[in-house]
Design a protein around this motif. Structure first.
Motif, PDB file in Angstrom:
ATOM      1  N   SER A 119       0.829  -1.196   0.000  1.00  0.00           N
ATOM      2  CA  SER A 119       0.000   0.000   0.000  1.00  0.00           C
ATOM      3  C   SER A 119       0.863   1.245   0.000  1.00  0.00           C
ATOM      4  O   SER A 119       1.954   1.269   0.563  1.00  0.00           O
ATOM      5  CB  SER A 119      -0.899  -0.009   1.240  1.00  0.00           C
ATOM      6  OG  SER A 119      -1.372   1.290   1.506  1.00  0.00           O
ATOM      7  N   ALA A 120       0.348   2.297  -0.639  1.00  0.00           N
ATOM      8  CA  ALA A 120       1.087   3.559  -0.649  1.00  0.00           C
ATOM      9  C   ALA A 120       1.078   4.200   0.736  1.00  0.00           C
ATOM     10  O   ALA A 120       1.962   4.979   1.067  1.00  0.00           O
ATOM     11  CB  ALA A 120       0.488   4.514  -1.674  1.00  0.00           C
ATOM     12  N   VAL A 121       0.072   3.908   1.540  1.00  0.00           N
ATOM     13  CA  VAL A 121       0.095   4.352   2.939  1.00  0.00           C
ATOM     14  C   VAL A 121       0.341   3.115   3.801  1.00  0.00           C
ATOM     15  O   VAL A 121      -0.568   2.536   4.372  1.00  0.00           O
ATOM     16  CB  VAL A 121      -1.197   5.077   3.364  1.00  0.00           C
ATOM     17  CG1 VAL A 121      -1.199   6.497   2.864  1.00  0.00           C
ATOM     18  CG2 VAL A 121      -2.422   4.341   2.858  1.00  0.00           C
ATOM     19  N   GLY A 122       1.606   2.717   3.830  1.00  0.00           N
ATOM     20  CA  GLY A 122       1.955   1.424   4.399  1.00  0.00           C
ATOM     21  C   GLY A 122       1.907   1.399   5.904  1.00  0.00           C
ATOM     22  O   GLY A 122       1.928   2.428   6.581  1.00  0.00           O
ATOM     23  N   SER A 123       1.806   0.172   6.417  1.00  0.00           N
ATOM     24  CA  SER A 123       1.852  -0.052   7.856  1.00  0.00           C
ATOM     25  C   SER A 123       2.866  -1.153   8.133  1.00  0.00           C
ATOM     26  O   SER A 123       3.236  -1.915   7.243  1.00  0.00           O
ATOM     27  CB  SER A 123       0.483  -0.463   8.383  1.00  0.00           C
ATOM     28  OG  SER A 123      -0.450   0.574   8.175  1.00  0.00           O
ATOM     29  N   SER A 124       3.297  -1.237   9.386  1.00  0.00           N
ATOM     30  CA  SER A 124       4.295  -2.232   9.774  1.00  0.00           C
ATOM     31  C   SER A 124       3.832  -3.636   9.390  1.00  0.00           C
ATOM     32  O   SER A 124       2.655  -3.981   9.579  1.00  0.00           O
ATOM     33  CB  SER A 124       4.519  -2.193  11.282  1.00  0.00           C
ATOM     34  OG  SER A 124       4.993  -0.942  11.681  1.00  0.00           O
TER      35      SER A 124
ATOM     36  N   ASP B 781      11.472  -2.449  11.856  1.00  0.00           N
ATOM     37  CA  ASP B 781      10.063  -2.245  11.520  1.00  0.00           C
ATOM     38  C   ASP B 781      10.009  -2.226   9.991  1.00  0.00           C
ATOM     39  O   ASP B 781      10.632  -1.372   9.361  1.00  0.00           O
ATOM     40  CB  ASP B 781       9.629  -0.902  12.128  1.00  0.00           C
ATOM     41  CG  ASP B 781       8.242  -0.472  11.698  1.00  0.00           C
ATOM     42  OD1 ASP B 781       7.464  -1.330  11.230  1.00  0.00           O
ATOM     43  OD2 ASP B 781       7.935   0.726  11.850  1.00  0.00           O
ATOM     44  N   VAL B 782       9.333  -3.186   9.395  1.00  0.00           N
ATOM     45  CA  VAL B 782       9.335  -3.323   7.944  1.00  0.00           C
ATOM     46  C   VAL B 782       7.964  -2.932   7.395  1.00  0.00           C
ATOM     47  O   VAL B 782       6.937  -3.364   7.921  1.00  0.00           O
ATOM     48  CB  VAL B 782       9.668  -4.776   7.531  1.00  0.00           C
ATOM     49  CG1 VAL B 782       9.655  -4.909   6.009  1.00  0.00           C
ATOM     50  CG2 VAL B 782      11.022  -5.178   8.088  1.00  0.00           C
ATOM     51  N   VAL B 783       7.981  -2.083   6.375  1.00  0.00           N
ATOM     52  CA  VAL B 783       6.735  -1.625   5.763  1.00  0.00           C
ATOM     53  C   VAL B 783       6.808  -1.900   4.270  1.00  0.00           C
ATOM     54  O   VAL B 783       7.717  -1.416   3.599  1.00  0.00           O
ATOM     55  CB  VAL B 783       6.506  -0.117   6.012  1.00  0.00           C
ATOM     56  CG1 VAL B 783       5.174   0.312   5.412  1.00  0.00           C
ATOM     57  CG2 VAL B 783       6.571   0.201   7.487  1.00  0.00           C
ATOM     58  N   THR B 785       5.673  -1.028   0.897  1.00  0.00           N
ATOM     59  CA  THR B 785       4.973   0.152   0.406  1.00  0.00           C
ATOM     60  C   THR B 785       5.495   0.537  -0.973  1.00  0.00           C
ATOM     61  O   THR B 785       6.305  -0.185  -1.572  1.00  0.00           O
ATOM     62  CB  THR B 785       5.120   1.313   1.417  1.00  0.00           C
ATOM     63  OG1 THR B 785       4.291   2.397   1.033  1.00  0.00           O
ATOM     64  CG2 THR B 785       6.553   1.767   1.534  1.00  0.00           C
ATOM     65  N   ALA B 786       5.020   1.640  -1.467  1.00  0.00           N
ATOM     66  CA  ALA B 786       5.426   2.139  -2.782  1.00  0.00           C
ATOM     67  C   ALA B 786       5.336   3.647  -2.741  1.00  0.00           C
ATOM     68  O   ALA B 786       4.506   4.214  -2.030  1.00  0.00           O
ATOM     69  CB  ALA B 786       4.507   1.595  -3.875  1.00  0.00           C
ATOM     70  N   THR B 910       4.635   1.555  12.389  1.00  0.00           N
ATOM     71  CA  THR B 910       4.157   2.397  11.301  1.00  0.00           C
ATOM     72  C   THR B 910       2.693   2.085  11.039  1.00  0.00           C
ATOM     73  O   THR B 910       2.319   0.922  10.875  1.00  0.00           O
ATOM     74  CB  THR B 910       4.978   2.147  10.026  1.00  0.00           C
ATOM     75  OG1 THR B 910       6.353   2.332  10.338  1.00  0.00           O
ATOM     76  CG2 THR B 910       4.572   3.101   8.916  1.00  0.00           C
ATOM     77  N   SER B 912      -0.421   3.379   8.625  1.00  0.00           N
ATOM     78  CA  SER B 912      -0.924   4.177   7.502  1.00  0.00           C
ATOM     79  C   SER B 912       0.013   5.315   7.125  1.00  0.00           C
ATOM     80  O   SER B 912      -0.390   6.476   7.042  1.00  0.00           O
ATOM     81  CB  SER B 912      -2.314   4.730   7.828  1.00  0.00           C
ATOM     82  OG  SER B 912      -3.213   3.672   7.977  1.00  0.00           O
ATOM     83  N   GLY B 913       1.268   4.971   6.923  1.00  0.00           N
ATOM     84  CA  GLY B 913       2.219   5.948   6.405  1.00  0.00           C
ATOM     85  C   GLY B 913       2.822   6.870   7.450  1.00  0.00           C
ATOM     86  O   GLY B 913       3.569   7.774   7.109  1.00  0.00           O
TER      87      GLY B 913
END
Lengths: 162, 1020
Positions: A119-124, B781-783, B785-786, B910, B912-913
């Motif tokens: 997701s572009a608004v990523g979470s852990s 802490d791994v996210v 994302t893009a 993290t 939601s960003g």
């Protein structure tokens, strides 16, 4: 000089022409008549098909709208009849013209508790997990119309290691 | 009372002498440092009544002799306190021998010899004369406040029966023309006066007018009975109140120094002493014999210590917080630091209450009242937590909670287990099951040695104490067959809440069976139930045998560690009904290490919460686990490729860092360790080694990685990068500042060639100098994302030495610098598993170069864009675009933690960003203000991609990157998923941020509802 006989020899032409005209008119009218029947049939079929599609889609939307209710079908398992809890009077699809029973919906659990989509608004990683479902919805009016649609659904759940 | 014991001092006092010295050498660097007293050592001035009545015979001795013995012991034992002694002058009527004198000044940092000298002096005091309580205390005041001597030189010189000892002229300033005291109360250490007397005041009116002038009193002071002189005015209470409330040296520049007064009535109970202690404001004790006197002094000294910890760090009694599985019951672990080893601990419950109209959530107590002080963030003193039978237990560790429930219980009814059966089978915790052979010893003597006891009797006592009997009379109620405060401190062990669902008919989905599992440094792992807070059972790993006696003896130095790591649970709900029922075939497995308690990892089957079974135990002697260090790393339960049962179903495995090497406790730049270097993967059910990565040579179960030089104390982060429900990637960080990535591609375990799974060092941030000696103690802490159309996995981690939290720059010494810790966001562009070996350096440097991301590894801080100045948010338009470009070109960002000595000591999270990071900043000791010195916890909320500020904490219109949340060492916030869908963060108690930080803290993110991912229509 031999005189050319004209009079009686030409007497049937008008008939033939008239017959031909009649034939053409008949053919045209027959074709027209037949065309309009086919068109009628086609449009009727299209209408059925469209209505069927709408009904099937309504089934998908209705299932999706059960999320978070007492009859939540996204409960970590397959739900063959997501509307089992409803009576005819309060069935979400009761407004369909050919009745709620004309739509058959199923919810299948595809994979449970795995990583969520990027997701572009990523979470852990581990904060959320995701269950993946598919909803199938089939609408059928026998020998008239049939539609089957499927929607993949991602349900976010609390992860194992937040 | 223990009247028959004679001169034997009891409890804590006796304990110090026994093993104090043997323990003090075991001091380790740990984050217990932050609970040490910075203000200075406590100073205690003992005012001794040497009136004639003190020569009265008592218990075959005299009162004076008993007092001398007890004080001798006090001075000897309490090496962390500096003492001074005041003796009453003879005060004969019609003679100018009023008041009292300092016979031994308070010596700062008393040496053993100085203690010996003081003891000699105390033992040469003779009884004779009157009882000038107020006058003597007035002289104590003159001394402590550095004023001219009033009574000090009015002693009866040359009198062999009364005033044998001369006044201590070293208490006075030699440069003053008239005898004037030099105040010993200039530092920041608290000062206490303990007045001991065996009688009512006599010839004690001389100082009354001076006291009234001092406090500005116009009327009379209180009237009290005297000895043989009828009732008389006595201003002692007014005097001690003044001493407690006014800066003794009237010098505002060096802070405020006060003195707190305690009183002891020896063979007497009088109102004057009680009133004085009330306004002291200390405590009043009475004692009728040697043992009671010893206890009274012990209590006074103990109370003085409690005051100490209260003075230094307001955040002391509280520590970690728990995740709640988003039920609304919230469990607080708390403990009370002490300078002795047996710190008490407790778990209290509050509930989250959500107002459906306003959407506001708050923590409420057992009565439904708001339980958190909005300014300090602590539990309110007026709160009565759930389970508590004590009203207003609030923040007090030794009241309420599961600890008080346990204290109220008959120890005989506790279900305690230890793994002394054959093959580690759990047996009841009883001496009968604790035979030498169960521990692998040949003789009783070896067993006693292991437990640190002398003989059978002491062994029995220790085991009884372990069961919970108050064999040392710790609660000082005179009984030794009652229950002591059993629950020990849970320093690093967060409570684990296990939700068994509607396990039996007694439970429902609304009220499920929740159990709380926590390890303590008392050596036990406890399970409590949520209904009434009663303990279900507790497990004492036999390997922790020595802990019991160390805790019982409760010595002064060091800290004793038991089960100090957080437990994790693996649950398998076979029929997915949400209930964990053993008879359904559901499984609940529990795993826990010991952290500093040892190099062991335990697994238990608690599928039936009523009958725990030990599944397996791994220690450094287990085959294949030679590298195992102290088990700091909290395991992760997952499934990996290639490890299946006979039916082809992936078996659960445990992944954890190989542990901590105490080599890293050493001061100075980090050096290579000899244990803990790597990671282990073991079968979660059998404990069998599946795979490991250590510096040892390749084998069927080990992949050699020579670059692993440092122990891995932190947890690991594992995830499934390709959606096949098997974890194929591991990130972990070591105590040498290296970040690692492990790939587990394919469908099979590696063979002995170890050429199918791969490891790569992602980053190295330790520069090898004092200022860059960065270490990692948290899991990454791994996210996934893009950003800007490029998919990547963000690895977020901050550096900070957990074992040395107080490290900071020394302003006085430019060479004494602290580590400049940083927080990092690494962009790992290789989002798919590595199926190939890393390219060679030739390939990386070829033309065109290899595009393999590993050519750019390891990253160092300079490969990251420095966001410290926050130009992306705060710069001019040109600066912003330049910064954006530089950030995109770099491999991530790094943030210099701005404060002196600031460290990241918890994993970030993290949502939601937004990245939530908690940091700890030690505070320098300010000798000049005498204010409590305690480190500061901060909460950072940063944008994942550019580290920009996201939250306007104080509502001033500008977003803030961070906010001080309180004087705490903050842990990772626990996310709470509310019934309204909102995600809130539960912060540790003490996180009020001066009223700015709400608890719970609303993140603004919410758990998304189900959404469609793909659609298609089937064609007929």
């Amino acid at each position: 000089m031999i005189p050319v006989a004209t009079g009686p020899a030409q007497r049937g032409v008008a008939l033939v022409v008239a017959l031909l005209f009649l034939l053409v008119v008949t053919i045209i009218s027959v074709i027209a008549a037949s065309n309009s029947t086919v068109g009628l049939k086609m449009s009727a079929n299209l209408q059925d098909s469209y209505a069927s599609f709408q009904s099937a889609e309504a089934g998908i939307i209705a299932v999706l709208s059960l999320a978070g209710t007492a009859s939540d079908p996204f409960d970590g398992d397959d739900t063959p009849d997501p509307f089992a809890d409803f009576t005819a009077a309060d069935h979400p699809l009761r407004g369909l013209s050919d009745g709620a029973d004309s739509v058959n919906t199923d919810v299948y659990l595809t994979t449970a508790g795995t990583a969520c989509p990027r997701s572009a608004v990523g979470s852990s990683v581990g904060l959320f997990d995701c269950d993946y479902y598919r909803i199938t919805s089939e609408h059928e009016v026998p020998r008239e119309a049939r539609t089957k649609v499927e929607l993949g659904v991602v349900k976010t759940i609390i992860g194992g290691t937040p | 009372m223990i009247g028959s014991v004679g001169y034997r001092t009891v409890g804590v006092l006796a304990a110090i002498a026994l093993v104090g010295m043997s323990l003090s050498v075991n001091l380790v660097a740990d984050d217990t440092e932050i609970y040490q007293i910075y203000g200075g050592r406590p100073k205690v001035l003992i005012a001794i009544d040497d009136s004639g009545s003190m020569s009265t015979a008592l218990d075959g001795s005299t009162r004076m002799a008993i007092v001398q013995d007890v004080i001798t012991k006090l001075i000897t034992d309490n090496t962390d306190i500096d003492f001074g002694v005041l003796e009453f002058n003879s005060n004969l009527p019609n003679a100018d021998y009023d008041g009292g004198r300092i016979v031994s000044r308070i010596v700062a940092d008393m040496s053993e010899a100085e203690r010996g000298n003081m003891i000699t002096l105390v033992n040469s005091i003779r009884a004779g004369g009157s009882t000038p309580l107020c006058e003597s205390t007035y002289e104590a005041y003159r001394y402590l406040s550095g004023q001219a001597v009033v009574y000090g030189d009015k002693w009866q010189r040359g009198d062999a029966d009364n005033d044998v000892l001369p006044r201590d002229v070293l208490a006075e300033d030699p440069n003053e023309p008239v005898p004037t005291y030099q105040s010993p109360a200039t530092g920041c250490g608290p000062v206490f006066v303990v007045i001991l007397t065996d009688g009512e005041p006599q010839n004690d009116t001389g100082a009354n007018q001076a006291v009234k002038d001092l406090v500005g009193k116009t009327g009379s002071c209180g009237i009290y009975p005297t000895f043989g002189q009828g009732d008389a005015e006595n201003c002692l209470p007014e005097l001690v109140e003044h001493m407690a409330s006014t800066d003794l040296d009237s010098n505002g520049a060096n802070g405020v120094q006060n003195a707190i007064t305690y009183t002891i009535g020896f063979t007497i109970d009088q109102q004057l002493l009680s009133d004085a202690a009330d306004r002291g404001p200390g405590k009043y004790y009475t004692a009728d014999n040697a043992a009671e006197l010893s206890v009274a002094f012990g209590k006074a000294i103990k109370d003085i210590r409690a005051t100490d910890t209260g003075l230094t760090s307001p955040a002391v009694a509280v520590d970690t917080f728990t995740r709640t599985e988003s039920r609304n019951e919230v469990f607080f672990a708390m403990f009370k630091p002490d300078n002795r080893v047996n710190w008490p601990g407790n778990i209290k419950r509050l509930d989250i209450s959500l107002d459906p109209d306003t959407g506001l959530a708050e923590l409420v107590d057992g009565n439904g009242n708001a339980a958190i002080d909005p300014v300090t963030g602590h539990i309110r003193a007026t709160a009565t937590t759930v389970w508590s039978t004590d009203n207003n237990d609030g923040p007090i560790v030794e009241k309420g909670g599961v600890g008080a429930v346990l204290k109220a219980r008959d120890p005989a009814t506790r279900r305690l287990y230890t793994n002394t059966g054959p093959g580690d089978v759990l047996l009841p915790f009883a001496t009968g099951n604790m035979t030498p052979s169960a521990f692998g010893f040949a003789s009783d003597a070896e067993l006693y040695d292991f437990f640190g006891v002398a003989d059978r009797a002491e062994f029995d006592t220790v085991v009884d104490w372990g069961r919970g009997y108050d064999s040392e009379d710790e609660d000082e109620d005179g009984a030794t067959d009652d229950t002591r405060w059993i629950l020990a401190d849970m320093l690093h062990s967060k409570p684990l809440v296990i939700n068994y669902g509607a396990r039996t008919n007694a439970f429902s989905a609304e009220d499920p069976d929740q159990r709380i599992v926590v390890g303590t440094n008392g050596g036990f792992l406890h399970m409590f139930n949520n209904d009434d807070g009663e303990e279900d059972w507790a497990f004492f790993p036999k390997e922790l045998g020595p802990v019991l006696n160390l805790r019982r003896q409760n010595t002064v130095s060091g800290h004793v560690y038991g089960v100090d790591a957080t437990a994790v649970v693996y649950t398998r709900d076979l029929n997915r009904d949400g209930n964990l029922i053993a008879s359904d075939g559901d499984k609940v497995y529990l795993y826990f290490g010991l952290r500093r308690g040892g190099r062991i990892l335990y697994a238990m089957d608690i599928s039936d919460p009523g009958s725990p079974v030990l599944l397996w135990r791994i220690d450094a002697d287990t085959a294949g686990f030679a590298e195992l260090g102290q088990t700091w790393s909290v395991p992760v339960v997952t499934r990996i490729p290639g490890y299946r049962d006979g039916d082809g179903v992936a078996r659960p495995v445990l992944v954890f860092g190989a542990g901590y090497d105490t080599n890293k406790d050493l001061q100075g730049v980090a050096t290579a360790d000899t244990m803990g270097r790597g990671i282990y993967i073991v079968d979660a059910i059998s404990g069998e080694l599946v795979w490991s990565m250590t510096p040892a040579t390749d084998s069927q179960t080990n992949m050699e990685e020579a670059g692993l030089l440092h122990s891995v104390a932190a947890g690991v982060t594992v995830f499934d990068s390709n959606g096949d429900e098997l974890s194929d990637r591991i990130y972990f960080a070591d105590t040498g500042g290296q970040l690692w990535r492990v790939d587990m591609p394919g469908a099979d375990l590696p063979d002995a060639g170890q050429d199918s799974w791969r490891a790569v060092k992602m980053a190295e941030v330790n520069g090898g100098t004092a200022g860059t000696d960065r270490r990692f103690f948290n899991a990454p802490d791994v996210v996934r994302t893009a950003h800007s159309g490029v998919a990547f996995d963000a690895i977020l981690i901050g550096s900070g030495d957990r074992t040395n939290p107080n490290d900071m720059d020394n302003p006085a010494d430019p060479n004494d610098v602290a580590v400049d810790n940083q927080f990092y966001m690494f962009r790992d562009r290789a989002i798919n598993p590595y199926f190939t070996d890393a390219p060679s350096s030739d390939d990386c440097n070829a033309d065109p170069p290899s595009v393999d991301f590993r050519c750019q590894l390891p990253l160092d801080p300079n490969d990251l864009y420095d966001v410290s100045a926050n130009r992306i948010q705060l710069g001019t338009a040109d600066e912003q675009s330049a910064a954006q470009a530089a950030l995109l070109a770099a491999s991530g960002w790094r943030l210099d933690l701005p404060n002196n000595g600031e460290k990241v000591l918890a994993r970030s999270i993290t949502i939601s960003g937004r990245v939530y990071i908690s940091t700890y900043t030690p505070q320098s000791v300010n000798e000049n203000t005498c204010e409590p010195v305690s480190g500061l916890g901060r909460l950072y909320v940063l944008n994942l991609f550019n580290a920009g500020a996201e939250v306007d904490f104080d509502g001033n219109g500008n977003t803030d990157r961070s906010w001080i949340i309180g004087e705490i060492l903050p842990d990772t916030p626990s996310p709470h998923f509310g019934e309204d869908g909102e995600i809130r963060l539960l912060l540790p108690p003490g996180s009020g941020g001066g009223g700015i930080i709400d608890s719970p803290f609303l993140t603004g993110a919410s758990l998304p509802g189900p959404y469609g991912s793909y659609w298609y229509r089937e064609e007929y």
